[in-house]
Motif scaffolding. Structure first.
Motif, PDB file in Angstrom:
ATOM      1  N   PRO A  50       6.490   0.083   9.202  1.00  0.00           N
ATOM      2  CA  PRO A  50       4.758   1.101   8.267  1.00  0.00           C
ATOM      3  C   PRO A  50       5.116   2.505   8.419  1.00  0.00           C
ATOM      4  O   PRO A  50       4.368   2.864   8.414  1.00  0.00           O
ATOM      5  CB  PRO A  50       4.141   0.233   9.273  1.00  0.00           C
ATOM      6  N   TRP A  51       5.822   3.122   9.669  1.00  0.00           N
ATOM      7  CA  TRP A  51       5.963   4.343   9.566  1.00  0.00           C
ATOM      8  C   TRP A  51       7.066   5.400   9.048  1.00  0.00           C
ATOM      9  O   TRP A  51       5.955   5.765   8.061  1.00  0.00           O
ATOM     10  CB  TRP A  51       6.577   4.346  11.621  1.00  0.00           C
ATOM     11  N   ALA A  52       8.124   4.402   7.902  1.00  0.00           N
ATOM     12  CA  ALA A  52       8.557   5.116   6.858  1.00  0.00           C
ATOM     13  C   ALA A  52       7.533   5.467   6.190  1.00  0.00           C
ATOM     14  O   ALA A  52       7.889   5.862   5.259  1.00  0.00           O
ATOM     15  CB  ALA A  52       9.890   4.009   7.233  1.00  0.00           C
ATOM     16  N   ARG A  53       6.672   3.807   5.587  1.00  0.00           N
ATOM     17  CA  ARG A  53       6.006   3.944   4.231  1.00  0.00           C
ATOM     18  C   ARG A  53       5.388   5.125   4.474  1.00  0.00           C
ATOM     19  O   ARG A  53       4.297   5.715   2.948  1.00  0.00           O
ATOM     20  CB  ARG A  53       5.462   2.380   3.863  1.00  0.00           C
ATOM     21  N   SER A  54       4.766   4.896   5.475  1.00  0.00           N
ATOM     22  CA  SER A  54       3.494   6.510   6.226  1.00  0.00           C
ATOM     23  C   SER A  54       4.221   7.665   5.140  1.00  0.00           C
ATOM     24  O   SER A  54       3.133   7.939   4.715  1.00  0.00           O
ATOM     25  CB  SER A  54       3.253   6.178   7.529  1.00  0.00           C
ATOM     26  N   LEU A  55       5.305   7.969   5.275  1.00  0.00           N
ATOM     27  CA  LEU A  55       6.180   9.255   5.178  1.00  0.00           C
ATOM     28  C   LEU A  55       6.091   9.155   3.793  1.00  0.00           C
ATOM     29  O   LEU A  55       6.289  10.521   3.717  1.00  0.00           O
ATOM     30  CB  LEU A  55       7.406   9.153   6.227  1.00  0.00           C
ATOM     31  N   ALA A  56       6.632   8.090   4.154  1.00  0.00           N
ATOM     32  CA  ALA A  56       6.852   8.057   2.302  1.00  0.00           C
ATOM     33  C   ALA A  56       5.182   8.093   1.314  1.00  0.00           C
ATOM     34  O   ALA A  56       5.668   8.590   0.152  1.00  0.00           O
ATOM     35  CB  ALA A  56       7.752   6.529   1.617  1.00  0.00           C
ATOM     36  N   ASP A  57       4.544   7.488   1.723  1.00  0.00           N
ATOM     37  CA  ASP A  57       3.297   8.167   1.168  1.00  0.00           C
ATOM     38  C   ASP A  57       2.551   9.430   0.439  1.00  0.00           C
ATOM     39  O   ASP A  57       1.803   9.938  -0.438  1.00  0.00           O
ATOM     40  CB  ASP A  57       2.250   7.337   1.309  1.00  0.00           C
ATOM     41  N   VAL A  58       3.700   9.700   1.845  1.00  0.00           N
ATOM     42  CA  VAL A  58       3.234  11.766   1.624  1.00  0.00           C
ATOM     43  C   VAL A  58       4.046  12.082   0.914  1.00  0.00           C
ATOM     44  O   VAL A  58       4.203  13.701   0.717  1.00  0.00           O
ATOM     45  CB  VAL A  58       2.776  12.493   3.113  1.00  0.00           C
ATOM     46  N   GLY A  59       5.373  11.243   0.004  1.00  0.00           N
ATOM     47  CA  GLY A  59       6.473  12.336  -0.689  1.00  0.00           C
ATOM     48  C   GLY A  59       7.543  11.653  -0.337  1.00  0.00           C
ATOM     49  O   GLY A  59       7.847  13.116  -1.122  1.00  0.00           O
ATOM     50  N   CYS A  60       8.032  12.145   0.487  1.00  0.00           N
ATOM     51  CA  CYS A  60       8.913  12.081   1.403  1.00  0.00           C
ATOM     52  C   CYS A  60      10.427  10.835   1.325  1.00  0.00           C
ATOM     53  O   CYS A  60       9.519   9.826   0.696  1.00  0.00           O
ATOM     54  CB  CYS A  60       9.151  12.074   3.045  1.00  0.00           C
ATOM     55  N   ALA A  61      10.916  11.215   0.865  1.00  0.00           N
ATOM     56  CA  ALA A  61      12.391   9.978   0.663  1.00  0.00           C
ATOM     57  C   ALA A  61      12.149   9.164   2.367  1.00  0.00           C
ATOM     58  O   ALA A  61      12.813   9.766   3.034  1.00  0.00           O
ATOM     59  CB  ALA A  61      13.596  10.992   0.334  1.00  0.00           C
ATOM     60  N   VAL A  62      12.360   7.969   2.284  1.00  0.00           N
ATOM     61  CA  VAL A  62      13.019   7.645   3.101  1.00  0.00           C
ATOM     62  C   VAL A  62      14.837   6.649   3.402  1.00  0.00           C
ATOM     63  O   VAL A  62      14.287   5.782   1.886  1.00  0.00           O
ATOM     64  CB  VAL A  62      11.569   6.521   3.852  1.00  0.00           C
TER      65      VAL A  62
END
Length: 265
Positions: A41-53
């Protein structure tokens, strides 16, 4: 979603249209006896703002505690290094993030990589312990294969980490043997650091946070207390706080780096 889906690694490409044209990568590592489920969930929250994770499944995890007992620190470090190298090859800048042992692993990586790391995000990182029973591990590991597990230290009812219910002692000893070299290497960590720790943590004691604050050379260290969560705070009551603070930190440190490198669009 099955248990196999929850513990599987996660890889999401960058969305530079959401990050000012920059390709921003974030490596997110789970902890000892845990699984990617604890940080997805933490990683997906960063993907949601455009980051590659990239969320690797560390060797020996997602299978059995007996398998983990055949693995060592070097194997887990190789897992995070491989994930970092993939992100570095595909993106303009990389931030490292980790929970518990994952925090220790990314600190070691940040020490080794130096200025090429844009920032480090830590949630309840483990680099030491004050527990006296740990001193017996070199002997006990030859007598017992495992002890009761440390997973699911979560205040929020009904939430599971999807890790092992046993802690394999040979693997645990390897992790703890590598804490001292990591502590010695902390002055090599020069990147900005966001350290988030739970007010109540039944797995990692406050000595780790104190050591990290005192040891890193970075002049940009932010410490935040998570007031309502236990050890696996990424799945706990303060998860949204972790998401928001992490996104703001990534935007700040990667923006500053882009500006310094002259690559801001």
């Amino acid at each position: 979603m099955t248990d196999a889906d929850l513990v599987a690694p996660l890889s999401v490409p960058a969305r530079p249209d959401l990050t000012g044209g920059r390709r921003v990568g974030v490596l997110v590592s789970h902890g000892f006896t845990g699984s990617p489920a604890s940080v997805k969930p933490w990683a997906r929250s960063l993907a949601d703002v455009g980051c590659a994770v990239e969320v690797p499944l560390l060797p020996g995890h997602g299978t059995s505690w007996q398998d983990l007992n055949t693995r060592r620190w070097e194997d887990w470090y190789a897992g995070v290094r491989e994930a970092h190298d993939k992100l570095a090859a595909e993106n303009d800048v990389v931030v490292l993030a980790g929970l518990s042992m994952g925090g220790a692993l990314v600190l070691r990586l940040a020490a080794d990589l130096g200025d090429s790391v844009a920032g480090v995000i830590l949630v309840n990182p483990a680099v030491a312990t004050t527990r006296k029973d740990v001193l017996a591990l070199p002997v006990v590991k030859h007598v017992l294969g495992s002890l009761p597990g440390i997973t699911n230290d979560i205040a929020k009812p009904g939430v599971l980490e999807h890790g092992y219910d046993r802690s394999p002692l040979k693997a645990a000893h390897s992790m703890m043997q590598n804490w001292r070299p990591l502590r010695d290497a902390l002055p090599q960590v020069t990147a900005p650091v966001l350290l988030m720790r739970s007010a109540v943590d039944h797995v990692v004691d406050p000595s780790s946070a104190r050591i990290i604050r005192a040891g890193v050379s970075s002049d940009d260290v932010t410490e935040l207390v998570l007031p309502r969560s236990f050890h696996v705070a990424t799945l706990d009551h303060d998860a949204e706080m972790i998401h928001a603070e992490s996104a703001a930190f990534v935007a700040r440190v990667t923006g500053a780096r882009a500006e310094a490198d002259g690559t801001r669009p």
